[in-house]
Design an enzyme around this catalytic site. Sequence first.
Site, PDB file in Angstrom:
ATOM      1  N   CYS A 388      75.726  89.572  -8.924  1.00 22.79           N
ATOM      2  CA  CYS A 388      74.647  88.633  -8.648  1.00 22.79           C
ATOM      3  C   CYS A 388      73.344  89.314  -9.030  1.00 22.79           C
ATOM      4  O   CYS A 388      73.340  90.413  -9.597  1.00 22.79           O
ATOM      5  CB  CYS A 388      74.642  88.181  -7.190  1.00 22.79           C
ATOM      6  SG  CYS A 388      74.268  89.485  -5.993  1.00 22.79           S
ATOM      7  N   HIS A 553      68.541  86.673   0.639  1.00 23.15           N
ATOM      8  CA  HIS A 553      68.209  88.099   0.584  1.00 23.15           C
ATOM      9  C   HIS A 553      67.207  88.299  -0.536  1.00 23.15           C
ATOM     10  O   HIS A 553      66.924  87.379  -1.313  1.00 23.15           O
ATOM     11  CB  HIS A 553      69.458  88.950   0.359  1.00 23.15           C
ATOM     12  CG  HIS A 553      70.262  88.526  -0.835  1.00 23.15           C
ATOM     13  ND1 HIS A 553      71.141  87.462  -0.775  1.00 23.15           N
ATOM     14  CD2 HIS A 553      70.317  88.981  -2.108  1.00 23.15           C
ATOM     15  CE1 HIS A 553      71.710  87.295  -1.956  1.00 23.15           C
ATOM     16  NE2 HIS A 553      71.217  88.203  -2.794  1.00 23.15           N
TER      17      HIS A 553
END
Length: 634
Positions: A388, A553
């Site tokens: 990611c 995040h």
Amino acid sequence: MAQNNIKVGVQKFGNFLSSMVMPNIGAFIAWGFITALFIPTGWLPNEALNELVGPMVTYLLPLLIGYTGGKLIYDQRGGVVGAIATMGVIVGTDIPMFLGAMIMGPLGGFVIKKFDQLIEGKIKAGFEMLVNNFSAGILGGLLAVLSFLGVGPAVETFTGWLVAGVDWMVGLGILPLTSILIEPAKVLFLNNAINHGVLSPIALEQAKQNGESVLFLLEANPGPGLGILLAYMFFGKGNAKQSAPGAVIIQFVGGIHEIYFPYILMKPKLIFAAILGGMSGVFTLVLLGGGLSGPVSPGSIIAILLITPKDGGMYLANILGILIAAAVSFAVSAFILKTSKEKEADLEEAANRMQEMKGKKSSVAASFASQTPTGEFPENPNKVIFACDAGMGSSAMGASILRKKFKEAGLNITSVNSSISNLPSDAEIVITQEELTPRAKNKVPNAYHISVDSFLQSPEYDKLVDRLQNASSAEAPAEAEAAPAAETASDSDVLIKENIYLNQKFADKDEAIRFAGRVLVDGGYVEESYIEAMIERDNMTSTYMGNDVAIPHGTEDAKKAVIKSGVTILQIPDGVDFGGQKVRLLFGIAGKDGTHLEILSGIAVTCSEMENIEKMASAQTKEELMDVIGGLNK
């Protein structure tokens, strides 16, 4: 539902078009510089160097787009066949074939991909290269002939319809409304056809009689594009924000309007900003009597001022027409960039609702949760990498899910997580969210790439496990752990009851993310800047994970703002919208040196089951919620 599906389709189509153009922006800039400098009306007119302009726009740019479009579908072979097919529309027409390249490039990649799938496993050993080369050549040649005879003329016919529509609106005297056709057509790279094929001939007739014509400025007005690029400068994200200042100079001073088209393709709703900006500019020009004495090419502010009739009022009208168009376009673009949702996926949302009601996987979700894997499957893989943007949140959860499946299947294969920028060159199998797959493929083009919409639930997991079980396995490594082991932090340092908040309500996802970020800041886990980095990360690619769970995040750059690992859990019984997806459990993540991965792994495994989600979403106490995760730190 139908309206939302159309919206999703338009956005995906726009993103695909953008993916064909954006990698080639350097070529557009090179052509733009040469055009602005050396054409007869340029900054440094040069008859010899001006010879570069035509071949670049006629051959180089469409071929690059066609190659890229084919490669997006089927890697190198798709790119080669796409470029061959694009040559047909280039030669078969008299206008720059950007639109034809966007059709034939992907079509070429699709055709050769389907052919390879059809003959897979049927070629005798030693004949593979012969078949590969001749199949690409024959199919590419046939597509080039088809595009020469059919697609090229069809695109020209479409252009003719567009021309007729503009001419009809001009004849009715509703001049500002011409922007409804002109601005979208510009984004399809039909600007030269409109400007020089329709507007300029009519304007020349008016200029013979009146000495000027406003029609010269309908397409050439740099205001709408300027407003969009300025909005990206202030409110954009990532590469678009970083490249916008340079694009402003090329577009406004150099007059190369094509530079801003990909910015609209990245977010198709911005076409409304271009239309409204164009209409405002035309209205101002008509109201104040603006116009030019001749055609302007390129549409540079310098060229426009040079061709403005030597009349003080005309200068004022033209300048205001450009500035007002830019101001309106900027205002609309800023609103869209600040408020638009990046993720829709309404069909998946419906499938998730079915799963909740039935307590089992939906076949609809299975059909649409992922894209077809690309690349060549390795013979004896021993590692799967989840990737990611930051490599510390969604990818870690996905790696944990698959590691559990590997263990249950008796497979001794490593499952690790990584950021895309840190993918090793020898990566064998890479799994990413579908929006990030192009970046991962650019980083490690030789890997086998799997795209998923949801890290918590995807049919691609079971397909991969089945394929690995059936494949001949090499000696597996002794350890098959997902990520670096936690160094010093214990579970009690990462997740504590004080960081769990029950029965929360939020107006939107940004409010929820900021609340989670504030908890991490107040707990001494991160610096203040981490909160905005969490918002930026979700805007880049949604942190919705499936099963009503989101794990916001920070970006990769925000890792330096992390002081120590921490997790906060927000229970949102009524849910909060994450771009078309309902989130009832939000896990705010901050990771330092891998110390958060053990507990994140536990969260991932727990959240892969909807039964556990329902228990946590309805938990009455913090202890009850933590018991579901694993009884940590009571």
